[in-house]
Design a protein around this motif. Structure first.
Motif, short mmCIF file in Angstrom:
data_model
loop_
_atom_site.label_atom_id
_atom_site.label_comp_id
_atom_site.label_asym_id
_atom_site.label_seq_id
_atom_site.Cartn_x
_atom_site.Cartn_y
_atom_site.Cartn_z
N TYR B 97 1.45 -3.41 -0.61
CA TYR B 97 2.13 -2.27 -1.21
C TYR B 97 2.26 -1.16 -0.18
CZ TYR B 97 0.67 -4.30 -5.72
OH TYR B 97 0.46 -5.11 -6.81
N HIS B 104 -3.69 11.14 -1.21
CA HIS B 104 -3.87 10.08 -2.18
C HIS B 104 -2.53 9.38 -2.31
CE1 HIS B 104 -2.47 13.64 -4.38
NE2 HIS B 104 -1.88 12.81 -5.20
N PHE B 105 -2.49 8.34 -3.07
CA PHE B 105 -1.28 7.51 -3.14
C PHE B 105 -0.57 7.79 -4.46
CE2 PHE B 105 -3.25 6.14 0.45
CZ PHE B 105 -4.33 5.29 0.29
N ASP B 106 0.41 8.67 -4.39
CA ASP B 106 1.01 9.10 -5.66
C ASP B 106 2.16 8.20 -6.11
OD1 ASP B 106 2.74 12.13 -4.43
OD2 ASP B 106 2.69 10.07 -3.68
N TYR B 107 2.82 7.55 -5.17
CA TYR B 107 3.88 6.60 -5.54
C TYR B 107 3.68 5.31 -4.76
CZ TYR B 107 6.18 10.45 -7.90
OH TYR B 107 6.46 11.49 -8.75
N TRP B 108 3.93 4.20 -5.47
CA TRP B 108 3.74 2.87 -4.91
C TRP B 108 5.03 2.07 -5.03
CZ3 TRP B 108 -1.54 0.61 -4.25
CH2 TRP B 108 -2.55 1.56 -4.43
N GLY B 109 5.23 1.19 -4.07
CA GLY B 109 6.32 0.24 -4.21
C GLY B 109 5.91 -0.90 -5.13
N GLN B 110 6.81 -1.86 -5.30
CA GLN B 110 6.53 -2.99 -6.19
C GLN B 110 5.71 -4.08 -5.51
OE1 GLN B 110 9.24 -2.77 -4.39
NE2 GLN B 110 9.61 -4.86 -3.63
#
Lengths: 112, 118
Positions: B97, B104-110
């Protein structure tokens, strides 16, 4: 490395009932800048993880208010006030005060 | 709307290389650090590494398990982050990902699946 320990590792909850997950870190997550670098994520089945809570207790955009986070130093808790069917999945805590960023083992929530 | 789309995964033999791409949209890509996180089949989340924004030197950091084998880079003109993976091992098999990194990781790919197998 900072070790993140979650309990329990699995949870079965009746809809409408509360749920609580504990996360303990091997070192304090309180930074000298005053922030505590503890986060909660939910990975729903077949999906990417999604941010729920940042800096211990702040709900991310769009996160329902039935989710709340608390704690300080090395002990943290995620609470769901009334579990709904859409809350199933694996919950992870994460620290980013120190590299490497580390995650808890995950807590699997299922609905009774 | 923030979107992250990974590509480049697939089946690769041990010892070979693979490059993953993460194409971003919906935000000013150059303003953010970008991280890669992986998840082995049936396992938890493991941070792989990240690249700082140019404002912070564009430097990189890596997990010990991939240091010296993996390289993260970025092309801000195209809003793409890359993960170059060399000397792949069977234990690198995972969904990879990319995430927007704001401490921090606020948005992630699929995610994109990398399978290392002979």
């Amino acid at each position: 490395d900072i070790v993140m320990t979650q309990t329990p590792l699995s949870l079965s909850v009746t809809p409408g009932q509360p749920a609580s997950i504990s996360c303990k870190s091997s070192q304090s997550l309180l930074h000298s800048d005053g922030k505590t670098y503890l986060y909660w994520y939910l990975q729903k089945p077949g999906q990417s993880p999604q941010l729920l809570i940042y800096e211990v207790s702040n709900r991310f955009s769009g996160v329902p208010d039935r989710f709340s986070g608390s704690g300080s130093g090395t002990d943290f808790t995620l609470k769901i006030s009334r579990v709904e069917a859409e809350d199933v999945g694996v919950y992870y805590c994460m620290q980013s005060i120190q590299l490497p960023v580390t995650f808890g083992q995950g807590t699997k929530l299922e609905i009774k | 709307e923030v979107q992250l789309v990974e590509s480049g995964g697939g089946l690769v033999q041990p010892g070979r290389s693979l490059r993953l791409s993460c194409t971003a949209s919906g935000f000013t890509f150059g303003d953010y650090a970008m991280s890669w996180v992986r998840q082995a089949p049936g396992k938890g989340l493991e941070w792989v590494g990240f690249i700082r924004s140019k404002a912070y030197g564009g430097t990189t950091e890596y997990a010990a398990s991939v240091k010296g084998r993996f390289t993260i880079s970025r092309d801000d003109s195209k809003s793409i982050a890359y993960l170059q993976m060399n000397s792949l091992k069977t234990e690198d098999t995972a969904v990879y990902y990319c995430t927007r990194d704001y401490s921090h990781f606020d948005y992630w790919g699929q995610g994109t699946l990398v399978t290392v197998s002979s």
